[in-house]
Design a protein around this motif. Structure first.
Motif, PDB file in Angstrom:
ATOM      1  N   UNK A 117       7.420  17.764  -5.394  1.00  0.00           N
ATOM      2  CA  UNK A 117       7.149  18.027  -7.066  1.00  0.00           C
ATOM      3  C   UNK A 117       5.900  17.736  -7.427  1.00  0.00           C
ATOM      4  N   UNK A 118       5.548  17.640  -8.564  1.00  0.00           N
ATOM      5  CA  UNK A 118       4.336  17.655  -9.175  1.00  0.00           C
ATOM      6  C   UNK A 118       4.195  16.066  -9.418  1.00  0.00           C
ATOM      7  N   UNK A 119       5.181  15.256  -9.271  1.00  0.00           N
ATOM      8  CA  UNK A 119       5.227  13.956  -9.443  1.00  0.00           C
ATOM      9  C   UNK A 119       4.983  13.413  -8.190  1.00  0.00           C
ATOM     10  N   UNK A 120       3.955  12.322  -8.055  1.00  0.00           N
ATOM     11  CA  UNK A 120       3.870  11.585  -6.976  1.00  0.00           C
ATOM     12  C   UNK A 120       4.910  10.918  -6.505  1.00  0.00           C
ATOM     13  N   UNK A 121       5.352  10.653  -5.451  1.00  0.00           N
ATOM     14  CA  UNK A 121       6.378   9.974  -4.939  1.00  0.00           C
ATOM     15  C   UNK A 121       6.228   9.068  -3.998  1.00  0.00           C
ATOM     16  N   UNK A 122       6.446   7.811  -3.982  1.00  0.00           N
ATOM     17  CA  UNK A 122       6.191   6.940  -3.049  1.00  0.00           C
ATOM     18  C   UNK A 122       7.389   5.995  -2.999  1.00  0.00           C
ATOM     19  N   UNK A 123       7.482   5.528  -1.700  1.00  0.00           N
ATOM     20  CA  UNK A 123       8.469   4.728  -1.275  1.00  0.00           C
ATOM     21  C   UNK A 123       8.057   3.447  -1.142  1.00  0.00           C
ATOM     22  N   UNK A 124       8.598   2.482  -1.783  1.00  0.00           N
ATOM     23  CA  UNK A 124       7.808   0.861  -1.950  1.00  0.00           C
ATOM     24  C   UNK A 124       8.481   0.033  -0.935  1.00  0.00           C
ATOM     25  N   UNK A 125       7.389  -0.735  -0.411  1.00  0.00           N
ATOM     26  CA  UNK A 125       7.629  -1.869   0.628  1.00  0.00           C
ATOM     27  C   UNK A 125       7.113  -2.880   0.372  1.00  0.00           C
ATOM     28  N   UNK A 126       7.521  -4.217   0.840  1.00  0.00           N
ATOM     29  CA  UNK A 126       6.899  -5.532   0.697  1.00  0.00           C
ATOM     30  C   UNK A 126       6.198  -5.455   2.026  1.00  0.00           C
ATOM     31  N   UNK A 127       5.102  -5.994   2.348  1.00  0.00           N
ATOM     32  CA  UNK A 127       4.470  -6.428   3.656  1.00  0.00           C
ATOM     33  C   UNK A 127       3.768  -7.756   3.831  1.00  0.00           C
ATOM     34  N   UNK A 128       3.835  -8.206   5.148  1.00  0.00           N
ATOM     35  CA  UNK A 128       3.025  -9.196   5.743  1.00  0.00           C
ATOM     36  C   UNK A 128       2.447  -8.922   6.814  1.00  0.00           C
ATOM     37  N   UNK A 129       1.117  -9.238   7.087  1.00  0.00           N
ATOM     38  CA  UNK A 129       0.217  -9.104   8.302  1.00  0.00           C
ATOM     39  C   UNK A 129       0.224 -10.404   9.029  1.00  0.00           C
ATOM     40  N   UNK A 130       0.541 -10.545  10.133  1.00  0.00           N
ATOM     41  CA  UNK A 130       0.474 -11.625  10.919  1.00  0.00           C
ATOM     42  C   UNK A 130      -0.303 -11.270  12.295  1.00  0.00           C
ATOM     43  N   UNK A 174      -1.681  -9.005  14.696  1.00  0.00           N
ATOM     44  CA  UNK A 174      -1.968  -7.615  14.521  1.00  0.00           C
ATOM     45  C   UNK A 174      -0.507  -6.962  14.173  1.00  0.00           C
ATOM     46  N   UNK A 175       0.436  -7.764  13.740  1.00  0.00           N
ATOM     47  CA  UNK A 175       1.805  -7.341  13.517  1.00  0.00           C
ATOM     48  C   UNK A 175       1.807  -7.068  12.017  1.00  0.00           C
ATOM     49  N   UNK A 176       2.337  -5.717  11.562  1.00  0.00           N
ATOM     50  CA  UNK A 176       2.436  -5.600  10.348  1.00  0.00           C
ATOM     51  C   UNK A 176       4.044  -5.325  10.043  1.00  0.00           C
ATOM     52  N   UNK A 177       4.558  -6.424   9.240  1.00  0.00           N
ATOM     53  CA  UNK A 177       6.020  -6.234   9.017  1.00  0.00           C
ATOM     54  C   UNK A 177       6.311  -5.665   7.606  1.00  0.00           C
ATOM     55  N   UNK A 178       7.163  -4.627   7.448  1.00  0.00           N
ATOM     56  CA  UNK A 178       7.491  -4.078   6.335  1.00  0.00           C
ATOM     57  C   UNK A 178       8.825  -4.134   5.895  1.00  0.00           C
ATOM     58  N   UNK A 179       9.077  -4.289   4.687  1.00  0.00           N
ATOM     59  CA  UNK A 179      10.668  -4.522   4.281  1.00  0.00           C
ATOM     60  C   UNK A 179      10.823  -3.578   3.113  1.00  0.00           C
ATOM     61  N   UNK A 180      11.677  -2.631   3.206  1.00  0.00           N
ATOM     62  CA  UNK A 180      11.809  -1.565   2.107  1.00  0.00           C
ATOM     63  C   UNK A 180      12.283  -2.484   0.998  1.00  0.00           C
ATOM     64  N   UNK A 181      11.745  -1.690  -0.131  1.00  0.00           N
ATOM     65  CA  UNK A 181      12.140  -2.150  -1.385  1.00  0.00           C
ATOM     66  C   UNK A 181      13.091  -1.328  -2.202  1.00  0.00           C
ATOM     67  N   UNK A 182      13.145  -0.156  -1.663  1.00  0.00           N
ATOM     68  CA  UNK A 182      14.236   0.914  -2.192  1.00  0.00           C
ATOM     69  C   UNK A 182      15.021   1.568  -0.947  1.00  0.00           C
ATOM     70  N   UNK A 183      16.203   1.521  -1.131  1.00  0.00           N
ATOM     71  CA  UNK A 183      17.213   2.343  -0.039  1.00  0.00           C
ATOM     72  C   UNK A 183      17.894   2.971  -1.117  1.00  0.00           C
ATOM     73  N   UNK A 184      18.141   4.077  -1.127  1.00  0.00           N
ATOM     74  CA  UNK A 184      19.122   4.718  -2.133  1.00  0.00           C
ATOM     75  C   UNK A 184      20.536   4.378  -1.815  1.00  0.00           C
ATOM     76  N   UNK A 185      20.937   4.405  -0.581  1.00  0.00           N
ATOM     77  CA  UNK A 185      22.359   4.277  -0.347  1.00  0.00           C
ATOM     78  C   UNK A 185      22.712   2.651  -0.220  1.00  0.00           C
ATOM     79  N   UNK A 186      21.755   1.930  -0.206  1.00  0.00           N
ATOM     80  CA  UNK A 186      22.005   0.427  -0.157  1.00  0.00           C
ATOM     81  C   UNK A 186      21.592  -0.380  -1.309  1.00  0.00           C
ATOM     82  N   UNK A 187      22.568  -0.915  -2.127  1.00  0.00           N
ATOM     83  CA  UNK A 187      21.996  -1.635  -3.370  1.00  0.00           C
ATOM     84  C   UNK A 187      22.167  -3.059  -3.131  1.00  0.00           C
TER      85      UNK A 187
END
Length: 171
Positions: free
Chosen positions: A96-109, A111-124
């Motif tokens: 769409x014309x609206x920017x769509x982003x999927x949010x995460x939290x992250x930690x770098x340790x 060379x490891x990048x750990x991402x945790x989803x902050x939005x999962x549509x079917x999982x509340x």
């Protein structure tokens, strides 16, 4: 005597050169902060089974991506990914014309990048036995201008997909 001296000098030079190598294994969260645009994607799929192994390599270059294909890392350990280029359209053709982003939290340790989803549509928030996805990536390169992240997914005992995403830091 000269041979012993030469060996000592050679050993000292080798140690000095080794000490000058850049080491990307100790990345800090603040080094990754910024907006990183996708400019290349390399996908390697390995399939084994019935005694036959196949490897499929696919590379997507800069013309397969748009300005909406990026990974943004904020200083508060949140991040967002956006993807609309040719490659990503295979997954989401609803641009769409609206920017769509999927949010995460992250930690770098290291060379490891750990991402945790902050939005999962079917999982509340973990309801109905649903767990919030956590992804572990490897930072292959991180400098002032370039970031390469490797993702390895073992789909089954016979299918493994390795994805290397190449990014360039934006303004």
């Amino acid at each position: 005597m000269k041979t012993n001296y030469s060996l000592v000098v050679a050993a000292v030079l080798m140690l000095a050169l080794a000490a000058c190598k850049k080491d990307n294994t100790h990345v800090q969260n603040n080094q990754i902060v910024g907006k990183w645009y996708v400019n290349k994607l390399v996908v390697k799929e390995q399939t084994t089974g019935t005694g036959i192994a196949t490897i499929t390599d696919t590379t997507y270059l800069s013309n397969d991506f748009t300005a909406d294909d990026y990974f943004k890392f904020n200083s508060n350990s949140t991040s967002a990914i956006s993807g609309y280029g040719t490659f990503f359209h295979g997954f989401d053709i609803s641009k769409t014309t609206t920017e769509s982003e999927i949010p995460f939290s992250y930690v770098v340790n290291g060379s490891t990048l750990t991402l945790q989803s902050l939005w999962v549509p079917s999982c509340f928030a973990g309801s109905n036995g649903c767990s919030i996805p956590i992804f572990t990536e490897t930072i292959l390169t991180l400098d002032a201008h370039n970031l390469i992240i490797r993702d390895v997914q073992q789909g089954s005992t016979t299918n493994k997909i390795t994805t290397d995403t190449y990014y360039t830091r934006g303004n």
